[in-house]
Design an enzyme around this catalytic site. Structure first.
Site, PDB file in Angstrom:
ATOM      1  N   ILE A 111      12.700  17.609  -1.100  1.00  0.00           N
ATOM      2  CA  ILE A 111      14.131  17.708  -0.793  1.00  0.00           C
ATOM      3  C   ILE A 111      14.900  18.246  -1.999  1.00  0.00           C
ATOM      4  O   ILE A 111      15.759  19.124  -1.878  1.00  0.00           O
ATOM      5  CB  ILE A 111      14.671  16.324  -0.352  1.00  0.00           C
ATOM      6  N   ASN A 152      18.480  12.129  -6.790  1.00  0.00           N
ATOM      7  CA  ASN A 152      17.635  12.243  -5.601  1.00  0.00           C
ATOM      8  C   ASN A 152      16.190  11.764  -5.813  1.00  0.00           C
ATOM      9  O   ASN A 152      15.475  11.536  -4.844  1.00  0.00           O
ATOM     10  CB  ASN A 152      17.668  13.730  -5.164  1.00  0.00           C
ATOM     11  N   SER A 207      18.929   6.736   2.353  1.00  0.00           N
ATOM     12  CA  SER A 207      17.923   6.941   3.414  1.00  0.00           C
ATOM     13  C   SER A 207      18.415   6.237   4.672  1.00  0.00           C
ATOM     14  O   SER A 207      19.210   5.294   4.590  1.00  0.00           O
ATOM     15  CB  SER A 207      16.592   6.313   3.001  1.00  0.00           C
ATOM     16  N   TYR A 226      11.540  -0.565  -0.440  1.00  0.00           N
ATOM     17  CA  TYR A 226      12.183   0.746  -0.238  1.00  0.00           C
ATOM     18  C   TYR A 226      13.517   0.575   0.497  1.00  0.00           C
ATOM     19  O   TYR A 226      14.548   1.106   0.075  1.00  0.00           O
ATOM     20  CB  TYR A 226      11.237   1.658   0.550  1.00  0.00           C
ATOM     21  N   LYS A 259      17.320   1.429  -1.029  1.00  0.00           N
ATOM     22  CA  LYS A 259      18.202   2.452  -0.447  1.00  0.00           C
ATOM     23  C   LYS A 259      19.542   1.854   0.018  1.00  0.00           C
ATOM     24  O   LYS A 259      20.588   2.491  -0.097  1.00  0.00           O
ATOM     25  CB  LYS A 259      17.485   3.158   0.708  1.00  0.00           C
ATOM     26  N   ILE A 284      11.727  13.156   6.810  1.00  0.00           N
ATOM     27  CA  ILE A 284      11.727  14.557   6.371  1.00  0.00           C
ATOM     28  C   ILE A 284      10.308  14.884   5.917  1.00  0.00           C
ATOM     29  O   ILE A 284       9.728  14.139   5.108  1.00  0.00           O
ATOM     30  CB  ILE A 284      12.715  14.759   5.190  1.00  0.00           C
ATOM     31  N   THR A 334       7.897  15.970   3.765  1.00  0.00           N
ATOM     32  CA  THR A 334       7.628  16.324   2.370  1.00  0.00           C
ATOM     33  C   THR A 334       6.388  15.556   1.909  1.00  0.00           C
ATOM     34  O   THR A 334       5.824  14.769   2.668  1.00  0.00           O
ATOM     35  CB  THR A 334       8.801  15.913   1.457  1.00  0.00           C
TER      36      THR A 334
END
Ligand code: NAP
Length: 260
Positions: free
Chosen positions: A26, A99, A152, A167, A171, A200, A202
């Site tokens: 990203i 980011n 997120s 996580y 966020k 996303i 990635t």
């Protein structure tokens, strides 16, 4: 009716700023998009060789000044040093995109303290250290600025079936951190906003490829999982003058995942 230069509103011409976690995924996509829209950009990452390769490629493709900086965002002194190096190269800092983020975990009954803390350290503490260093520089300049952090959809919902409490907590913290900073920094005309992406595609989720159809099935019928390019509009909005009246905002970009 309205006499406004709309192209100028969204242009990044003359703006200078950095993206952490900018070497890939990203962050690399955003750094490229910002440069393509006229910005001069710092690609910040923990691995200098990877950041340099990305910065060189973006500079070649856009013709803009793009430089790489090494910084482990979990170290406040490295964040300060990175901003000073950026200023030595570019002279001014107008935007900062915090980011860099990681994703690792275990269920709440099994996770060890070190693993739990490692995610909080990069995703929440790291966002604070680079945002703080950027804000200090923007206050010194006296011209305001835009600080955008990557949260997120995991700040809003609990992902299933994976177990990533650390996580999700990190966020959610990013959003409330940005709101708190937005209130304290408003008097300096520094705006602080967040973007909350959905899934996303990635490297971050590359090891979970078998989950893609499962997650897709949790979305509105006809929707799809995202790509880094799907986030460009949200970040450009927050970095550009188009969002001058937006601060403390969170923009969810998730293909509708969180609404069903
Ligand atoms: P990615 O492809 O793994 O890229 C993250 C980058 O951050 C990597 O270059 C990584 O370097 C770097 N990084 C890790 N720890 C760092 C540290 N301590 N200091 C500086 N840089 C560090 O991930 P992504 O998918 O682009 O994710 C970017 C952000 O979006 C993250 O905050 C993530 O949580 C968030 N996000 C992603 C998704 C998704 O589905 N992909 C969804 C919602 C939110 P190394 O690879 O060398 O460690």
């Amino acid at each position: 009716m309205y006499h406004m230069d709309v192209k100028k509103l969204f242009s990044l011409e003359g703006k200078k700023g950095f993206v952490t976690g900018g070497a890939q995924g990203i962050g690399a996509c955003l750094a490229h998009a910002f440069a393509a829209l006229g910005a001069e950009v710092g690609v910040v990452d923990i691995n200098l060789a990877k950041a340099s390769a990305t910065a060189e490629k973006i500079a070649q493709e856009t013709g803009r000044k793009v430089k790489a900086y090494v910084c482990d965002v979990t170290k406040a002194d490295q964040a300060e040093k990175m901003v000073q190096e950026f200023i030595a190269d570019f002279g001014e800092l107008n935007f900062a995109v915090n980011n860099a983020g990681i994703f690792t975990g275990d269920g709440v009954l099994d996770i060890d303290a070190k693993t739990f803390e490692s995610v909080i350290d990069v995703n929440l503490n790291g966002v604070f250290y680079t945002a703080q260093a950027a804000a200090r520089q923007m206050v010194r300049q006296g011209k305001g600025g835009s600080i955008v952090s990557t949260a997120s959809m995991s700040a809003h919902i609990v992902n299933r079936p994976q177990t990533i409490a650390n996580y999700c907590a990190s966020k959610a913290g990013v959003i409330q951190l940005a709101k708190s900073m937005a209130v304290e920094l408003a008097k300096y005309r520094i705006r602080c906003n967040t973007v909350s992406p959905g899934y996303i595609q990635t490297d971050l989720i590359a090891t979970m490829k078998d989950m893609l159809p499962v997650w897709g099935g949790m979305m509105p019928e006809g929707s799809r999982l995202g790509f880094p390019e799907d986030l460009i509009g949200a970040y450009v909005y927050f970095v550009s003058d188009a969002s001058e009246f937006a601060t403390g905002s969170d923009l969810v970009v998730d293909g509708g995942y969180t609404i069903v």
